[in-house]
Design a protein around this motif. Sequence first.
Motif, PDB file in Angstrom:
ATOM      1  N   PHE A 194       5.487 -67.841   3.780  1.00  0.00           N
ATOM      2  CA  PHE A 194       6.645 -68.159   2.794  1.00  0.00           C
ATOM      3  C   PHE A 194       7.783 -67.238   3.392  1.00  0.00           C
ATOM      4  CE2 PHE A 194       2.961 -69.103   0.364  1.00  0.00           C
ATOM      5  CZ  PHE A 194       3.285 -70.231  -0.544  1.00  0.00           C
ATOM      6  N   GLU A 195       8.900 -68.034   3.561  1.00  0.00           N
ATOM      7  CA  GLU A 195      10.272 -67.147   4.135  1.00  0.00           C
ATOM      8  C   GLU A 195      10.933 -66.947   2.809  1.00  0.00           C
ATOM      9  OE1 GLU A 195      10.871 -66.372   7.062  1.00  0.00           O
ATOM     10  OE2 GLU A 195       8.904 -66.843   7.694  1.00  0.00           O
ATOM     11  N   PHE A 196      10.744 -65.799   2.168  1.00  0.00           N
ATOM     12  CA  PHE A 196      11.763 -65.267   1.213  1.00  0.00           C
ATOM     13  C   PHE A 196      11.597 -63.640   1.121  1.00  0.00           C
ATOM     14  CE2 PHE A 196       8.116 -63.836  -1.280  1.00  0.00           C
ATOM     15  CZ  PHE A 196       7.229 -65.043  -1.440  1.00  0.00           C
ATOM     16  N   SER A 197      13.037 -63.060   0.496  1.00  0.00           N
ATOM     17  CA  SER A 197      13.020 -61.910   0.776  1.00  0.00           C
ATOM     18  C   SER A 197      12.842 -61.147  -0.505  1.00  0.00           C
ATOM     19  CB  SER A 197      14.601 -61.724   1.127  1.00  0.00           C
ATOM     20  OG  SER A 197      15.315 -62.215   0.050  1.00  0.00           O
ATOM     21  N   SER A 198      12.519 -61.618  -1.551  1.00  0.00           N
ATOM     22  CA  SER A 198      12.476 -61.094  -2.990  1.00  0.00           C
ATOM     23  C   SER A 198      11.122 -61.347  -3.583  1.00  0.00           C
ATOM     24  CB  SER A 198      13.557 -61.257  -3.713  1.00  0.00           C
ATOM     25  OG  SER A 198      13.722 -62.862  -4.035  1.00  0.00           O
ATOM     26  N   CYS A 199      10.560 -60.410  -4.560  1.00  0.00           N
ATOM     27  CA  CYS A 199       9.458 -60.907  -5.206  1.00  0.00           C
ATOM     28  C   CYS A 199       9.452 -59.783  -6.289  1.00  0.00           C
ATOM     29  CB  CYS A 199       8.003 -60.566  -4.450  1.00  0.00           C
ATOM     30  SG  CYS A 199       6.500 -60.708  -5.180  1.00  0.00           S
ATOM     31  N   ALA A 200       8.944 -60.184  -7.492  1.00  0.00           N
ATOM     32  CA  ALA A 200       8.837 -59.703  -8.873  1.00  0.00           C
ATOM     33  C   ALA A 200       7.233 -59.518  -9.238  1.00  0.00           C
ATOM     34  CB  ALA A 200       9.491 -60.049  -9.969  1.00  0.00           C
ATOM     35  N   TYR A 201       6.921 -58.327  -9.820  1.00  0.00           N
ATOM     36  CA  TYR A 201       5.472 -57.975 -10.166  1.00  0.00           C
ATOM     37  C   TYR A 201       5.450 -57.547 -11.578  1.00  0.00           C
ATOM     38  CZ  TYR A 201       0.859 -55.849 -10.457  1.00  0.00           C
ATOM     39  OH  TYR A 201      -0.398 -55.689 -10.794  1.00  0.00           O
ATOM     40  N   VAL A 246       3.824 -52.716 -20.362  1.00  0.00           N
ATOM     41  CA  VAL A 246       4.417 -53.781 -19.375  1.00  0.00           C
ATOM     42  C   VAL A 246       5.277 -52.806 -18.488  1.00  0.00           C
ATOM     43  CG1 VAL A 246       5.858 -55.693 -19.313  1.00  0.00           C
ATOM     44  CG2 VAL A 246       4.466 -55.285 -21.366  1.00  0.00           C
ATOM     45  N   GLY A 247       4.743 -53.316 -17.364  1.00  0.00           N
ATOM     46  CA  GLY A 247       5.439 -52.719 -15.885  1.00  0.00           C
ATOM     47  C   GLY A 247       6.164 -53.679 -14.845  1.00  0.00           C
ATOM     48  N   ILE A 248       7.296 -53.641 -14.501  1.00  0.00           N
ATOM     49  CA  ILE A 248       7.868 -54.731 -13.475  1.00  0.00           C
ATOM     50  C   ILE A 248       8.301 -53.673 -12.232  1.00  0.00           C
ATOM     51  CG2 ILE A 248       9.749 -56.058 -13.236  1.00  0.00           C
ATOM     52  CD1 ILE A 248       9.945 -56.341 -16.291  1.00  0.00           C
ATOM     53  N   GLY A 249       7.837 -54.213 -11.240  1.00  0.00           N
ATOM     54  CA  GLY A 249       8.171 -53.699 -10.032  1.00  0.00           C
ATOM     55  C   GLY A 249       8.844 -54.789  -9.263  1.00  0.00           C
ATOM     56  N   ASP A 305       3.608 -47.536  -9.513  1.00  0.00           N
ATOM     57  CA  ASP A 305       2.415 -48.225  -9.298  1.00  0.00           C
ATOM     58  C   ASP A 305       2.693 -49.801  -9.738  1.00  0.00           C
ATOM     59  OD1 ASP A 305       3.103 -48.121 -12.123  1.00  0.00           O
ATOM     60  OD2 ASP A 305       1.134 -47.391 -12.642  1.00  0.00           O
ATOM     61  N   VAL A 306       4.214 -50.207  -9.813  1.00  0.00           N
ATOM     62  CA  VAL A 306       4.479 -51.641  -9.999  1.00  0.00           C
ATOM     63  C   VAL A 306       5.380 -51.977  -8.718  1.00  0.00           C
ATOM     64  CG1 VAL A 306       4.082 -52.057 -12.490  1.00  0.00           C
ATOM     65  CG2 VAL A 306       6.196 -50.922 -11.673  1.00  0.00           C
ATOM     66  N   ASN A 307       6.108 -51.023  -8.259  1.00  0.00           N
ATOM     67  CA  ASN A 307       6.557 -51.555  -7.032  1.00  0.00           C
ATOM     68  C   ASN A 307       5.847 -51.606  -5.659  1.00  0.00           C
ATOM     69  OD1 ASN A 307       9.340 -51.459  -7.729  1.00  0.00           O
ATOM     70  ND2 ASN A 307      10.211 -49.647  -7.037  1.00  0.00           N
ATOM     71  N   ALA A 308       4.811 -50.795  -5.848  1.00  0.00           N
ATOM     72  CA  ALA A 308       3.812 -50.983  -4.777  1.00  0.00           C
ATOM     73  C   ALA A 308       3.066 -52.469  -4.585  1.00  0.00           C
ATOM     74  CB  ALA A 308       2.749 -49.844  -4.713  1.00  0.00           C
ATOM     75  N   VAL A 357       5.079 -62.498  -9.992  1.00  0.00           N
ATOM     76  CA  VAL A 357       3.617 -62.221 -10.138  1.00  0.00           C
ATOM     77  C   VAL A 357       3.352 -61.933 -11.134  1.00  0.00           C
ATOM     78  CG1 VAL A 357       1.608 -61.346  -9.035  1.00  0.00           C
ATOM     79  CG2 VAL A 357       3.525 -62.035  -7.559  1.00  0.00           C
ATOM     80  N   LEU A 358       2.443 -62.356 -12.019  1.00  0.00           N
ATOM     81  CA  LEU A 358       1.890 -61.954 -13.342  1.00  0.00           C
ATOM     82  C   LEU A 358       0.468 -61.217 -13.166  1.00  0.00           C
ATOM     83  CD1 LEU A 358       3.115 -64.712 -15.925  1.00  0.00           C
ATOM     84  CD2 LEU A 358       4.367 -62.582 -15.181  1.00  0.00           C
TER      85      LEU A 358
END
Length: 353
Positions: free
Chosen positions: A131-138, A145-148, A114-117, A250-251
């Motif tokens: 935006f031309e990028f290949s990575s993202c954190a959520y 606290v969860g991190i995707g 439920d955080v990777n999604a 993204v927070l």
Amino acid sequence: MVQQVRYAGVEAGGTTWVIAVADGCPTNIVDRAEFPTSTPEKVLGQVVEWLSSRRFDCLGIASFGPIDLHRATSDKWGYITTTPKAGWRNTDILGPLKAGLGLSEQFPVAFDTDVNAPAFAEYMAARDDGFEFSSCAYITVGTGVGIGLVINGAPLRGMLHGEGGHVCVPRLAGDDKVSGISSGSGVGTGSAWAGVEAMCNSSALAQRAGCSAEELARIPDDDPLWDTAAHYLGALCANMILLVSPERIVLSGGVLKRSILFDKVRSKTLEYLNGYIDVPRLKNLEACRELIVPSRWKNDAGIIGALFLAKRVHDDRREGNMGRQFRKFGSAWAAMPRRKEVSFSSTTMVVEE
């Protein structure tokens, strides 16, 4: 007239399950429902009953965890595994849903955390914005606290999936009233560990303020409590930048409804990195506002993420790439045929003798 693709999404949350159907685009939700997270039998039955009366062409499931993602090598793929939530440990999620809905083995189904999604949804939406990028954190901060993570265009997986909410962060000087050990995971038990979830989830913040988590909304913006939260979240963001170098962070979550936290977290991130990472988005606070951002979907990030998973698996099936983008590595690598094209997001390699 050609019918639009119908995406079904299930956000399996520790408190609430959200189900939705979107028409033509994952963000175009045309129908939705919510059920409290009671027992597995009850809530899975409610989901099956609701979805059974609606048309959909693919299904994405974003679940609380830990979960088993090893489709190729595990007989527990689709399970919630070692969760501390009572009654849910080693629970098959995907099997009862597929059986209850009568879905064939060929029906496009995606299963992730439920955080990777939502990380994947934020990544895809940003790409659509140009935006031309290949990575993202959520990062979501609330009761936990969860991190995707999305790396090279796909949700990150390895031995399992990330559990970044339990990484150790430096304890703020004088902040010794809160245990750094998460009661749920137990990570770091018996040590001086200061896990980010244990240090700055809503319960930890409420403990410092001497109030309930629900009463945190009454704490004024100028209270030092928010500087404490910013320290731990800034340290987390700095660690993530140093370790995986995401191009967007993204927070989200209940704690981040406190909007003044965003600039505080950005400032702490810059302070702790101390100019070492020389890239435009870390030049100053204004530039950092392009790196550390709020979720565009706020509380709907989880269900939107599940719908984006559904779109991804549908598109992969249509293009003949079923499973490639979400391929499981590790032991699955050894089981591959001697010659096979394998997609690493945008890169393709040939495995041969």
